[in-house]
Write a protein that holds these residues in place. Sequence first.
Motif, short mmCIF file in Angstrom:
data_model
loop_
_atom_site.label_atom_id
_atom_site.label_comp_id
_atom_site.label_asym_id
_atom_site.label_seq_id
_atom_site.Cartn_x
_atom_site.Cartn_y
_atom_site.Cartn_z
N ILE A 216 0.85 -1.18 0.00
CA ILE A 216 0.00 0.00 0.00
C ILE A 216 0.89 1.24 0.00
O ILE A 216 1.90 1.30 0.71
CB ILE A 216 -0.95 0.01 1.22
N SER A 217 0.55 2.19 -0.85
CA SER A 217 1.30 3.44 -0.93
C SER A 217 0.42 4.56 -0.40
O SER A 217 -0.52 5.02 -1.06
CB SER A 217 1.70 3.73 -2.38
N LEU A 218 0.70 4.97 0.84
CA LEU A 218 -0.11 6.00 1.49
C LEU A 218 0.29 7.38 0.98
O LEU A 218 1.41 7.58 0.51
CB LEU A 218 0.07 5.91 3.00
N PRO A 219 -0.61 8.34 1.05
CA PRO A 219 -0.31 9.68 0.54
C PRO A 219 0.66 10.45 1.43
O PRO A 219 0.52 10.49 2.65
CB PRO A 219 -1.69 10.36 0.51
N GLY A 220 1.67 11.03 0.81
CA GLY A 220 2.59 11.89 1.54
C GLY A 220 2.04 13.30 1.62
O GLY A 220 0.93 13.60 1.14
N THR A 221 2.81 14.20 2.20
CA THR A 221 2.40 15.59 2.37
C THR A 221 2.09 16.22 1.01
O THR A 221 2.90 16.18 0.09
CB THR A 221 3.52 16.39 3.07
N GLY A 222 0.90 16.77 0.89
CA GLY A 222 0.51 17.44 -0.34
C GLY A 222 0.01 16.53 -1.43
O GLY A 222 -0.41 17.00 -2.50
N GLU A 223 0.06 15.21 -1.21
CA GLU A 223 -0.43 14.28 -2.23
C GLU A 223 -1.94 14.07 -2.09
O GLU A 223 -2.53 14.32 -1.03
CB GLU A 223 0.29 12.93 -2.10
N LYS A 224 -2.51 13.60 -3.14
CA LYS A 224 -3.95 13.30 -3.15
C LYS A 224 -4.25 12.27 -2.06
O LYS A 224 -3.53 11.26 -1.94
CB LYS A 224 -4.35 12.77 -4.52
N PRO A 225 -5.26 12.47 -1.23
CA PRO A 225 -5.53 11.59 -0.08
C PRO A 225 -6.13 10.23 -0.45
O PRO A 225 -7.23 9.87 -0.03
CB PRO A 225 -6.49 12.41 0.77
N VAL A 226 -5.40 9.50 -1.28
CA VAL A 226 -5.83 8.15 -1.66
C VAL A 226 -4.64 7.21 -1.52
O VAL A 226 -3.48 7.64 -1.53
CB VAL A 226 -6.36 8.10 -3.10
N ALA A 227 -4.90 5.91 -1.38
CA ALA A 227 -3.85 4.91 -1.15
C ALA A 227 -4.03 3.72 -2.10
O ALA A 227 -4.85 2.83 -1.83
CB ALA A 227 -3.88 4.44 0.30
#
Length: 408
Positions: free
Chosen positions: A362-373
């Motif tokens: 799973i690739s969680l959203p980093g700072t400023g990224e779209k809030p999807v995983a």
Amino acid sequence: MTKKSRSTTPVKIGTPEHHVTVGGENPVVVQSMTNTDTADVYSTVKQVMELAEAGSELVRITVNSAEAAEAVAKIRADLDRQGCFVPLIGDFHFNGHKLLNDYPKCAQALAKYRINPGNVGKGKKRDEQYASMIKVAVKNNKPVRIGVNWGSLDQSLLARIMDENHQLAEPLEPHEIMHKAMVTSALESAQQAEALGLAKDKIILSVKMSSVQDLISVYRDLAKECDYALHLGLTEAGMGSKGIVASTAALAILLQEGIGNTIRISLTPEPHGDRCKEVIVAQEILQAMGLRSFTPQVVACPGCGRTSSTYFQTLAQDIQSYLRNKMPEWHETHPGVEDMNVAVMGCVVNGPGESKHANIGISLPGTGEKPVAPVYVDGEKTVTLKGDNIAEDFQKIVEEYVAENYKK
């Protein structure tokens, strides 16, 4: 994933129905030791079961008094009643000859004896008391670990080695003398045991030291001189990260060279700390080196300025705990699941790539990224999670993957 150490004489420890084989072509075995008062049957049984559940395949207990020796058979019986058949090793020093002879039920209940040749007496008494213990082992058909320790080395043997060294044209350095004395003590004690009737496939040797470089050197020397099964461990490794790092540094080198058939990580626990940590560290060393698999591994990034949220850290920790807690059940119902890899990543830089390399990632959203995983299963993106239940949804995906791919 199972690589083997160099071939040595195999030693079976335990009953025919519930035994562990150390050496030969078998994988490296994980061992641990209790720190309860063995005379306290309830506490000792409880800790042995905890260590066994954590994955310890052999558990050593101290047998240092009449009360402890009297308790051993009761401990064995209680463990058997509760379905815990892990072999028990008796650790003897100074008075082992008396305890093994005076308490035959103790001698019978133990799966193996650990004898330190430096702590069995001096002079004539040393040979007599050592022989007495070996004869009990022969009588009861029990294997013995002859465990030499530099903190309790036979002083008469050391003096002999030093005298011999003085006669050499090029005398050895002090640390080389120590190494030679350690190896000589182990090999001569093994030869004595064989002369007394203990078969070669009943002998395991160890030469423990607390210095990383000394330990590596002395085990290399010992391995060149014999094909007995070898027990590895950095004695008095220490507390916390120091003990873990030192043990890993020493054992990883030896194991990579094919030296060692069973290991123990002698960590000093924090006050009231979890004794099982030494088992987990031993497993993680073997698994990190590709020697054995014990539990699915979680790959997680260390975090950086792109991951101001701690969400991925919490998820990685929760998933790792979940997988470890499920393993006692999965070991029986889903063979092979210990080889599974799970990736929990914190941003887009390496997240998708690492996730694709794992069985599940799973690739969680980093700072400023779209809030999807996005979630990847065996390299393919299967779903994108969002909202407040990402952790629960991801755990469900892991459960479904295990059920589908690791069937008995």
